[in-house]
Scaffold this motif. Structure first.
Motif, short mmCIF file in Angstrom:
data_model
loop_
_atom_site.label_atom_id
_atom_site.label_comp_id
_atom_site.label_asym_id
_atom_site.label_seq_id
_atom_site.Cartn_x
_atom_site.Cartn_y
_atom_site.Cartn_z
N GLU A 38 -25.77 -0.43 16.88
CA GLU A 38 -24.45 -0.63 17.40
C GLU A 38 -23.31 -1.48 16.40
O GLU A 38 -22.14 -1.20 16.19
CB GLU A 38 -24.07 -0.83 19.03
N GLN A 42 -20.27 -0.76 14.26
CA GLN A 42 -18.94 -1.37 14.32
C GLN A 42 -18.49 -1.75 13.01
O GLN A 42 -17.30 -1.88 12.57
CB GLN A 42 -18.85 -2.17 15.43
N ASN A 46 -15.01 -0.89 10.91
CA ASN A 46 -14.02 -2.04 10.61
C ASN A 46 -13.88 -1.91 9.15
O ASN A 46 -13.02 -2.73 8.71
CB ASN A 46 -14.29 -3.08 11.24
N ARG A 52 -13.20 5.10 9.93
CA ARG A 52 -12.84 5.35 11.30
C ARG A 52 -12.17 6.85 11.46
O ARG A 52 -12.61 7.45 12.45
CB ARG A 52 -11.79 4.44 11.85
#
Length: 340
Positions: A38, A42, A46, A52
């Motif tokens: 996870e 992320q 980012n 994204r």
């Protein structure tokens, strides 16, 4: 009332990001997903807004496939399956889908989305193109010839000063009519140049191969020599002789690689020759001859090296042999082959 805003579509340059996003979504549904996984996800999200955006699109595809609850969020880890009631024309159908099957469907949808966009662009740009598994020979106005490999496309731009062919996709063997500056009124004086991605190749003789891979372009000398340069460094030229190859991307060029004098003959005989090539590049070439799209789910696996000689007409057999050599698994889905 104003219509709802639509997400900005990603450009063709982000094709690999689209598949990476789908791969992350597939992995996140795996029961072995860990907290550190996870954190890695992320960090990837980012790192760039395009990441994204692609991940959000993959989530929307997942939702449209009926694998999300009404919240629109990914379910908690450990859920084995989901169900959803969908109204159809004649009643209601209750659908249930295993997580991994759903993830593969998202991956397939991402691959098809990526392919559809690039095909639409090619339809506008290309003068000549081939389908998957198709080979084609094209005669150019000056007498030069282009031999297109599978799933390849070129645009031809001739004027009074230049002969330029842009390789938009795939691979091609070029037989260029040589420059003859001292000949008669019909002699060819214009340079013959092939533009591809971040560089260009100028024929000093006649025959050479240019191939666009996912992250780079490679040029192979077959008969006589060619000059290869980068668009942003046109003064830095590498001369490629028969049996040699150079690769380039936006960052620079590799050292010359010696292949042997029969490199062009192997290509024309319909052979795919790999000598310690990265699996990602191998898959990119096989996809030009395989009716289903081949994808590698794991980044580390994509960096593994592969050697072998395969027939272009037997891409499926090549994939099976490569999977066995690497100790990997093949997952067959409609329109998609995943290498795990």
């Amino acid at each position: 009332m104003n219509p709802p805003s639509q997400p900005t579509p990603l450009s063709d340059a982000d094709d690999d990001i689209r598949l990476q996003a789908a791969a992350w979504l597939v992995r996140r549904a795996d029961e072995d997903w860990l907290p550190e996984d996870e954190q890695s996800l992320q960090r990837w999200l980012n790192a760039d807004a395009a990441n994204r955006q692609a991940y959000a699109h993959a989530q929307r595809i997942w939702a449209e496939l009926g694998t999300l609850g009404q919240s629109g969020l990914l379910p908690e880890q450990g859920a084995e399956m989901v169900s959803e009631t969908k109204p159809l024309l004649q009643g209601t159908v209750r659908r249930r889908m295993l997580w991994k099957g759903a993830g593969a469907a998202v991956f397939a949808a991402g691959a098809m989305w990526m392919g559809a966009g690039s095909q639409i662009m090619l339809a506008f740009e290309a003068d000549y193109r081939t389908g998957v598994g198709e080979r084609r020979e094209v005669a150019l106005p000056d007498g030069s010839r282009v031999h297109l490999g599978g799933d390849s496309a070129v645009a031809v731009r001739y004027d009074t000063r230049h002969r330029q062919v842009t390789l938009l996709r795939g691979e091609a063997l070029f037989d260029a009519k040589p420059v003859n500056a001292s000949g008669g009124p019909d002699a060819e004086r214009r340079p013959f140049v092939v533009a591809a991605a971040d560089g260009r190749t100028r024929a000093l003789g006649t025959r050479f191969i240019v191939e666009r891979l996912d992250a780079r372009t490679q040029v192979t000398g077959v008969f006589h020599q060619v000059e290869v340069s980068l668009d942003h460094l046109p003064q830095d030229v590498v001369v490629v002789s028969p049996g040699q190859r150079v690769s380039y991307d936006r960052l620079g060029m590799t050292a010359l690689q010696v292949l042997g004098e029969d490199a062009g003959q192997s290509w024309q005989r319909g052979l795919l020759v790999f000598e310690r090539a990265m699996l990602a590049d191998v898959v990119g070439r096989l996809n030009r001859y395989h009716t289903s799209r081949i994808v590698v789910r794991d980044h580390a696996l994509a960096q593994r090296r592969v050697s072998g000689v395969f027939l272009q007409s037997d891409a499926q057999g090549a994939m099976q042999a490569i999977a066995q050599e690497l100790g990997a698994r093949l997952l067959q889905l409609p329109g998609l082959v995943m290498l795990l």
